[in-house]
Design a protein around this motif. Sequence first.
Motif: not given
Length: 283
Positions: A137-150
């Motif tokens: 449901p919150a894929k936008e936030l989760l993807l942004t968090a994943l990119l920050y982690q990368i």
Amino acid sequence: MKAHVEFIYTEPIGLTDLAVLEVGTQSCLPDMSFGPSVRDMYILHYIHSGYGTYSTGGRTELIGPGELFLVTPDTVHTYCAGSEDPWSYSWFGFVGTLAARLVELAGFTVLSPVRGTESSLPVESLFSNLMRLRNEPAKELLLTALLYQIFGTLAIPDDAPPLRADVGHHVRNAVSYMNAHYADRIGLHEIAEHVGLDTKYLCRLFQQRLSMSPYRYLTDVRMRKACRLLRRQLLGIAEIAQSVGYQDPLMFSRMFKRTIGVSPSAYREKARLESGTTSYETS
């Protein structure tokens, strides 16, 4: 035989520092190419297997497994899968006020848009998580968090010494200090002095933990507070500037526009129209 490709397109949710616009993964056919073309966003690719070439700025580089290449906005580029062992890759398309700085911290420049990764870094597994977030449901936030982690992973220097066990405490302490004193005239020296560290070491800790400098974090805190005050429609621009630590309203306005993308007055007017309230009149 067709190339296998999966996309996730995201909806804008008001993020300004870093916003993921699309992600995807693709297994290419031999000699499959894209370009010459120009994009209006950054696109970071990670090669899972196979080989291909990336051409930009008059240079062409052969790229293989474990390497990354970056497409920068408004730059002509072409990339092409190999003839015998075509590549499979995943990618992030993103924009934001922090995008250029994160790209720089990760080791990419216009002249060096390709880099490898150390085997000890979990970049492969991070990119492999992309499509698992498709139905969240919150894929936008989760993807942004994943990119920050990368980016946080890529920003760690290959020769960086191990961090002390208490570095998390130092960063949290500095963050708490800035959240409490953002309205005061504080700078890097005061923050470092409060946590008992050298300014350069504190900056390195912030880059490794938060992928930004203490100054950037303090600016973001001040701008978030300013946005809240502007939406409330109770204070003038000069009063808001002083409320978030700026003695010079013009400096505040320049920093606000640089960070948020619009002037304080334009931001307040937009908030007024969205809320249906009457405009604020300065005395």
